[in-house]
Structures are given as C-alpha cells and as structure tokens.
Write a protein that holds these residues in place. Sequence first.
Motif, PDB file in Angstrom:
ATOM      1  N   VAL A  48       0.836  -1.197   0.000  1.00 49.53           N
ATOM      2  CA  VAL A  48       0.000   0.000   0.000  1.00 49.53           C
ATOM      3  C   VAL A  48       0.872   1.249   0.000  1.00 49.53           C
ATOM      4  CG1 VAL A  48      -1.712   1.295   1.326  1.00 49.53           C
ATOM      5  CG2 VAL A  48      -1.873  -1.202   1.177  1.00 49.53           C
ATOM      6  N   VAL A  49       1.845   1.277   0.893  1.00 50.69           N
ATOM      7  CA  VAL A  49       2.727   2.439   1.009  1.00 50.69           C
ATOM      8  C   VAL A  49       3.954   2.026   1.802  1.00 50.69           C
ATOM      9  CG1 VAL A  49       1.515   3.222   3.090  1.00 50.69           C
ATOM     10  CG2 VAL A  49       2.907   4.850   1.793  1.00 50.69           C
ATOM     11  N   THR A  58       8.296   8.687   0.680  1.00 43.54           N
ATOM     12  CA  THR A  58       7.203   7.720   0.648  1.00 43.54           C
ATOM     13  C   THR A  58       6.884   7.304  -0.782  1.00 43.54           C
ATOM     14  OG1 THR A  58       5.585   9.512   0.605  1.00 43.54           O
ATOM     15  CG2 THR A  58       6.134   8.598   2.755  1.00 43.54           C
ATOM     16  N   TYR A  60       3.535   5.433  -2.643  1.00 47.30           N
ATOM     17  CA  TYR A  60       2.176   4.944  -2.491  1.00 47.30           C
ATOM     18  C   TYR A  60       1.760   4.133  -3.701  1.00 47.30           C
ATOM     19  CZ  TYR A  60       1.498   8.200   1.402  1.00 47.30           C
ATOM     20  OH  TYR A  60       1.602   8.877   2.593  1.00 47.30           O
ATOM     21  N   ASN A  65      -3.067   6.424  -3.649  1.00 48.90           N
ATOM     22  CA  ASN A  65      -2.381   7.719  -3.684  1.00 48.90           C
ATOM     23  C   ASN A  65      -3.391   8.859  -3.634  1.00 48.90           C
ATOM     24  OD1 ASN A  65      -0.132   9.349  -3.786  1.00 48.90           O
ATOM     25  ND2 ASN A  65      -0.008   9.339  -6.017  1.00 48.90           N
ATOM     26  N   PHE A  68      -4.637   7.928   1.121  1.00 47.48           N
ATOM     27  CA  PHE A  68      -3.985   7.372   2.312  1.00 47.48           C
ATOM     28  C   PHE A  68      -2.720   8.164   2.629  1.00 47.48           C
ATOM     29  CE2 PHE A  68      -5.518   2.657   1.920  1.00 47.48           C
ATOM     30  CZ  PHE A  68      -6.829   3.105   1.795  1.00 47.48           C
ATOM     31  N   THR A  69      -2.395   8.237   3.914  1.00 49.55           N
ATOM     32  CA  THR A  69      -1.180   8.925   4.342  1.00 49.55           C
ATOM     33  C   THR A  69      -0.501   8.113   5.433  1.00 49.55           C
ATOM     34  OG1 THR A  69      -2.188  11.084   3.887  1.00 49.55           O
ATOM     35  CG2 THR A  69      -0.213  11.049   5.250  1.00 49.55           C
ATOM     36  N   ILE A  70       0.765   7.812   5.218  1.00 47.84           N
ATOM     37  CA  ILE A  70       1.552   7.103   6.226  1.00 47.84           C
ATOM     38  C   ILE A  70       2.291   8.117   7.083  1.00 47.84           C
ATOM     39  CG2 ILE A  70       3.577   6.865   4.735  1.00 47.84           C
ATOM     40  CD1 ILE A  70       4.092   4.131   6.032  1.00 47.84           C
ATOM     41  N   LEU A  81      -1.421   4.799   9.581  1.00 53.97           N
ATOM     42  CA  LEU A  81      -1.940   4.912   8.228  1.00 53.97           C
ATOM     43  C   LEU A  81      -3.304   5.587   8.313  1.00 53.97           C
ATOM     44  CD1 LEU A  81      -1.508   4.272   5.217  1.00 53.97           C
ATOM     45  CD2 LEU A  81      -2.814   2.157   5.589  1.00 53.97           C
TER      46      LEU A  81
END
Length: 116
Positions: A48-49, A58, A60, A65, A68-70, A81
């Motif tokens: 996923v990332v 990062t 993604y 993309n 989502f944000t890690i 996440l």
Amino acid sequence: DVQLQASGGGPVQAGGSLRLSCAVSGFALDQYIVAWFRQIPGKEREGVVCMDGYDGKTIYADSVNGRFTISRDNAENSVYLQMNSLKPEDTGVYYCDAQRLFYRYWGQGTLVTVSS
C-alpha cells in the motif's frame, strides 16, 4: 520479543475514514523502512505504502495515492496509516512491516471492511 501490532481496523461506510496504528516492540523503529500491506480476499498481498527510515520519502500504490497517508513516530515506536475516502475495494486485512538490512518483521493484521 519482536512484535508489530496493527490496530484500528473495523467496519466503515464508503467515503469514510479510518486511522490504523502499528505499535512496535522489541526493536527501535528508527532507520527502518516501514510499510503497510493489505491482503484483499482472493488476491495476493499487495503493498500500500512504504516510508524510508532516513529521509522519510514515501511511495504509495496508485490505488491509494491521494487518499492514504503514512506517518511514523519514532519516539512512540509506532507507524500510522490515515485512510480517507475509503472504497469497498479497500476492504482487506492490513499489515505493517519493517525492514532494514537483513532484518524484516511482519505484524498481525487488522481487518478493514468498507461497505457501499
């Protein structure tokens, strides 16, 4: 013992959000590449990332993309996440992963179920 414990999954409606957490114990997370993978029913596990441990860069998957944000907190030894605008096709078991040199650790997953 090395443990990566993912949590925060659950049922959510399409368009909703969830924040997954991965608590790491047994080793220091800094300098490790951290990543989230998911296992969608009937499909192979997919990335996923991932986030580099040194510069925070990062990568993604195209499918997530922009949604989502890690993030990571080395002081808390945790990875997160943030998942927004969830879609039914995001349903699956999400796993956190950490790797550095010859070492790679997987955690237990957390189930995310997105209903339409």
